[in-house]
Scaffold this motif. Structure first.
Motif, PDB file in Angstrom:
ATOM      1  N   LYS A 144     -10.980  -6.774   2.175  1.00 10.57           N
ATOM      2  CA  LYS A 144     -10.197  -6.022   3.297  1.00 10.57           C
ATOM      3  C   LYS A 144      -9.334  -6.717   4.024  1.00 10.57           C
ATOM      4  CE  LYS A 144     -14.360  -2.834   3.156  1.00 10.57           C
ATOM      5  NZ  LYS A 144     -15.597  -2.196   4.292  1.00 10.57           N
ATOM      6  N   GLN A 145      -9.311  -7.829   4.147  1.00 10.87           N
ATOM      7  CA  GLN A 145      -8.281  -8.648   4.971  1.00 10.87           C
ATOM      8  C   GLN A 145      -7.164  -8.907   4.099  1.00 10.87           C
ATOM      9  OE1 GLN A 145      -8.134  -9.371   8.166  1.00 10.87           O
ATOM     10  NE2 GLN A 145      -9.840  -8.125   8.547  1.00 10.87           N
ATOM     11  N   LEU A 146      -7.475  -9.110   2.771  1.00  9.26           N
ATOM     12  CA  LEU A 146      -6.482  -9.533   1.779  1.00  9.26           C
ATOM     13  C   LEU A 146      -5.550  -8.139   1.556  1.00  9.26           C
ATOM     14  CD1 LEU A 146      -8.164 -11.929  -0.700  1.00  9.26           C
ATOM     15  CD2 LEU A 146      -5.974 -12.426   0.445  1.00  9.26           C
ATOM     16  N   ALA A 147      -6.280  -7.135   1.628  1.00  2.00           N
ATOM     17  CA  ALA A 147      -5.470  -5.905   1.398  1.00  2.00           C
ATOM     18  C   ALA A 147      -4.537  -5.697   2.317  1.00  2.00           C
ATOM     19  CB  ALA A 147      -6.592  -4.773   1.412  1.00  2.00           C
ATOM     20  N   VAL A 148      -4.800  -6.091   3.633  1.00  2.00           N
ATOM     21  CA  VAL A 148      -3.730  -5.785   4.573  1.00  2.00           C
ATOM     22  C   VAL A 148      -2.576  -6.799   4.821  1.00  2.00           C
ATOM     23  CG1 VAL A 148      -4.969  -3.916   5.826  1.00  2.00           C
ATOM     24  CG2 VAL A 148      -5.387  -6.279   6.501  1.00  2.00           C
ATOM     25  N   SER A 149      -2.754  -7.858   3.982  1.00  2.25           N
ATOM     26  CA  SER A 149      -2.028  -9.072   4.346  1.00  2.25           C
ATOM     27  C   SER A 149      -0.529  -8.975   3.440  1.00  2.25           C
ATOM     28  CB  SER A 149      -2.716 -10.205   3.767  1.00  2.25           C
ATOM     29  OG  SER A 149      -2.649 -10.314   2.287  1.00  2.25           O
ATOM     30  N   ALA A 157     -15.121   2.149 -12.462  1.00  2.00           N
ATOM     31  CA  ALA A 157     -14.406   2.203 -11.116  1.00  2.00           C
ATOM     32  C   ALA A 157     -12.824   2.714 -10.864  1.00  2.00           C
ATOM     33  CB  ALA A 157     -14.330   0.657 -10.652  1.00  2.00           C
ATOM     34  N   ARG A 158     -12.400   3.395 -12.069  1.00  3.36           N
ATOM     35  CA  ARG A 158     -11.232   4.011 -12.332  1.00  3.36           C
ATOM     36  C   ARG A 158     -10.174   3.064 -11.869  1.00  3.36           C
ATOM     37  NH1 ARG A 158     -12.290   9.476  -8.453  1.00  3.36           N
ATOM     38  NH2 ARG A 158     -14.123  10.610  -9.811  1.00  3.36           N
ATOM     39  N   ILE A 159     -10.303   1.969 -12.737  1.00  8.86           N
ATOM     40  CA  ILE A 159      -9.456   0.837 -12.829  1.00  8.86           C
ATOM     41  C   ILE A 159      -8.887   0.745 -14.274  1.00  8.86           C
ATOM     42  CG2 ILE A 159      -8.958  -1.662 -12.840  1.00  8.86           C
ATOM     43  CD1 ILE A 159     -10.934  -1.820 -10.527  1.00  8.86           C
ATOM     44  N   GLU A 160      -7.514   0.936 -14.398  1.00  9.45           N
ATOM     45  CA  GLU A 160      -6.977   0.805 -15.468  1.00  9.45           C
ATOM     46  C   GLU A 160      -5.886  -0.435 -15.592  1.00  9.45           C
ATOM     47  OE1 GLU A 160      -7.233   2.429 -18.231  1.00  9.45           O
ATOM     48  OE2 GLU A 160      -8.409   4.134 -17.308  1.00  9.45           O
ATOM     49  N   ALA A 161      -6.190  -1.345 -16.409  1.00 14.31           N
ATOM     50  CA  ALA A 161      -5.428  -2.528 -16.372  1.00 14.31           C
ATOM     51  C   ALA A 161      -5.776  -3.348 -17.790  1.00 14.31           C
ATOM     52  CB  ALA A 161      -6.069  -3.704 -15.467  1.00 14.31           C
ATOM     53  N   ARG A 203      -0.821  -8.515  -8.070  1.00 16.67           N
ATOM     54  CA  ARG A 203       0.363  -8.771  -7.518  1.00 16.67           C
ATOM     55  C   ARG A 203       0.811  -7.548  -6.545  1.00 16.67           C
ATOM     56  NH1 ARG A 203       3.463 -13.130  -9.091  1.00 16.67           N
ATOM     57  NH2 ARG A 203       2.273 -13.035 -11.472  1.00 16.67           N
ATOM     58  N   ARG A 204       1.320  -7.950  -5.361  1.00 20.45           N
ATOM     59  CA  ARG A 204       1.881  -6.810  -4.417  1.00 20.45           C
ATOM     60  C   ARG A 204       3.311  -6.497  -5.030  1.00 20.45           C
ATOM     61  NH1 ARG A 204       0.378  -4.552  -0.217  1.00 20.45           N
ATOM     62  NH2 ARG A 204      -1.301  -5.921   0.724  1.00 20.45           N
ATOM     63  N   GLU A 205       3.231  -5.205  -5.277  1.00 22.83           N
ATOM     64  CA  GLU A 205       4.376  -4.614  -5.925  1.00 22.83           C
ATOM     65  C   GLU A 205       5.565  -4.523  -4.715  1.00 22.83           C
ATOM     66  OE1 GLU A 205       2.423  -0.645  -7.594  1.00 22.83           O
ATOM     67  OE2 GLU A 205       3.439  -1.606  -9.441  1.00 22.83           O
ATOM     68  N   GLY A 216      -6.069  -0.187  -3.537  1.00 27.44           N
ATOM     69  CA  GLY A 216      -5.887   0.713  -2.788  1.00 27.44           C
ATOM     70  C   GLY A 216      -4.593   0.472  -1.843  1.00 27.44           C
ATOM     71  N   SER A 217      -4.270  -0.476  -1.644  1.00 22.02           N
ATOM     72  CA  SER A 217      -3.340  -1.084  -0.656  1.00 22.02           C
ATOM     73  C   SER A 217      -1.932  -1.664  -1.229  1.00 22.02           C
ATOM     74  CB  SER A 217      -4.093  -2.302   0.500  1.00 22.02           C
ATOM     75  OG  SER A 217      -3.202  -2.396   1.431  1.00 22.02           O
ATOM     76  N   GLY A 218      -1.837  -1.240  -2.424  1.00 12.52           N
ATOM     77  CA  GLY A 218      -0.473  -1.793  -2.916  1.00 12.52           C
ATOM     78  C   GLY A 218      -0.385  -2.950  -3.840  1.00 12.52           C
ATOM     79  N   TYR A 219      -1.592  -3.448  -4.008  1.00 16.69           N
ATOM     80  CA  TYR A 219      -1.484  -4.672  -5.309  1.00 16.69           C
ATOM     81  C   TYR A 219      -1.729  -3.919  -6.637  1.00 16.69           C
ATOM     82  CZ  TYR A 219      -2.025  -8.389  -2.117  1.00 16.69           C
ATOM     83  OH  TYR A 219      -1.689  -9.089  -1.053  1.00 16.69           O
TER      84      TYR A 219
END
Length: 416
Positions: A352-357, A96-100, A408-410, A381-384
């Motif tokens: 999707k709702q959390l992504a824009v919160s 999924a191209r996630i590095e963590a 965490r939102r940066e 993709g939305s800043g977390y």
């Protein structure tokens, strides 16, 4: 026709994989590096013999392992098994191209499974009681289950058999879910349909004979002799008949500990897909909580437990279908942290709702690595930022894995 192959790797479902001219062949109970004899049926094969064994192979501890479909990994040495299970998660995230950072696997099997579902079938006038064979509807009869809690290990099959005998006249296929609770055994029977009065009376007498805490049919309580309580932090919860619970007690405690640790310092927390409250009731020891769950019965049980437990902060609750009606941005922005623990399908609409919160912290709990990765990617993709991922193994001896991700939102979202 039998043929000999060499296993090159393990698949995500614990099958050994051999390469052939027609593509990969999946061989249950085979390990990388082994030479095995198989009988092939397309891409799947039956293991006939292990001709050259891996040093990572060990003797399964359960006598039903080669027939029962409940476990898939008892033939693996423990360290090898743990590495494979964690590596499967790492591979899924990478796809999924996630590095963590991925923490070491936590063993949360504890005393074993606190709930089992036994199947009762009536072939050719006989009665069979047990688990299903792998990829089959055939019942493998068992006398005990070694991966169940002590209260269930030997007790569950006789209970299921006794209920099957009482309902034998209908000859309907029954699925009998038996849960070990603080006050005994809680039993829910599926597959029979509505009971006649004589059957109901018969089962009430049987429940007394077997000393069951509660007996229900399709969630409809036949008799409750003692409240089937489960401890969640300071609270005692009586869940609705047949409702969802984490697989093991230690699994629930481990997940809840990771969730509460991540939410430390948060004053208001939303617990989405809360179930009967394994996270919400523990979080409420230090924070105000709003719990949201589709099942109204689960929410009612959570609320009742909260009201009966002194020393908790305020818990509000809401029955709401989060797939159709996810919490929207204005609702989400009222919280310092959101915990989300959806079913295996994940929670794409809510993500999707959390992504824009503006929620600063999201703790994502999942029993499916693929949908966890999908939903995490939406948030990232939305800043977390995915700070870390923790694999928790409460489904020991199976390919299933519980995952916790801390996001965490940066930076604060900019207003237009």
């Amino acid at each position: 026709m039998a043929e000999q192959v060499t296993i090159t790797r393990l698949g995500a479902k614990a099958d050994g994989i051999a390469e052939s001219a027609s593509g990969p062949v999946f061989v249950p109970m085979a390990l990388p590096g082994e030479t095995v004899t198989i009988e092939r049926d397309g891409a799947r094969a039956r293991l006939v013999s292990v001709d050259a064994a891996s040093p990572e192979r060990e003797t399964p501890f359960c006598p039903y392992f080669d027939a029962c479909g409940g476990c898939a990994t008892q033939h693996m040495r423990h360290g090898f098994y743990q590495d494979w299970k964690r590596d499967t998660l790492v591979h899924t995230l990478r796809q999924a191209r996630i590095e963590a950072p991925v923490a070491p696997l936590i063993d949360a099997h504890g005393d074993g499974r606190r709930r089992v579902t036994l199947h009762v079938r009536f072939p050719d006038r006989a009665m069979r009681v047990g688990y299903m064979a792998a990829r089959s509807h055939e019942v493998v009869e068992i006398a005990f289950c070694p991966i169940a809690e002590p209260a269930l290990k030997h007790a569950a099959p006789p209970v299921a058999r006794a209920i099957g005998e009482h309902l034998r006249s209908s000859r309907k296929p029954l699925d009998i879910q038996i849960t070990a609770v603080e006050t005994g055994l809680d039993v829910d029977v599926r597959g029979h349909g509505p009971l006649m009065d004589k059957d109901r009376l018969s089962l009430i007498g049987l429940a007394e004979k077997l000393d069951l805490a509660r007996l229900s049919i399709h969630g409809d309580v036949v008799v409750e002799r003692r409240p089937p309580a489960i401890r969640m932090g300071k609270a005692l919860v009586v869940p609705p008949a047949g409702s969802f619970l984490q697989a093991t007690r230690l699994g629930e405690e481990t997940l809840a500990g990771l969730v509460t640790e991540a939410c430390q310092g948060a004053k208001r927390v939303a617990d989405l897909f809360s179930g009967v409250g394994p996270f919400a009731l523990r979080l409420a020891e230090k924070a105000e909580v709003h719990a949201v769950e589709t099942e109204a019965g689960a929410i009612a049980a959570l609320d009742k437990a909260f009201r009966a437990t002194p020393g908790l902060r305020r818990v509000t609750s809401e029955a709401r279908d989060l797939f159709r009606r996810p919490l929207l941005t204005p609702e989400l922005n009222a919280f310092d942290a959101v915990v989300i623990d959806p079913p295996r399908a994940g929670a794409e609409a809510q993500a999707k709702q959390l992504a824009v919160s503006k929620v600063p912290l999201i703790v994502s709990v999942s029993c499916d690595a693929a949908t966890f990765a999908r939903d995490a990617a939406i948030l990232m993709g939305s800043g977390y930022r995915l700070e870390r991922v923790v694999p928790v193994d409460q489904f020991k001896h199976s390919p299933h894995l519980e995952v916790i991700g801390i996001l965490r939102r940066e930076t604060a979202k900019k207003r237009r």
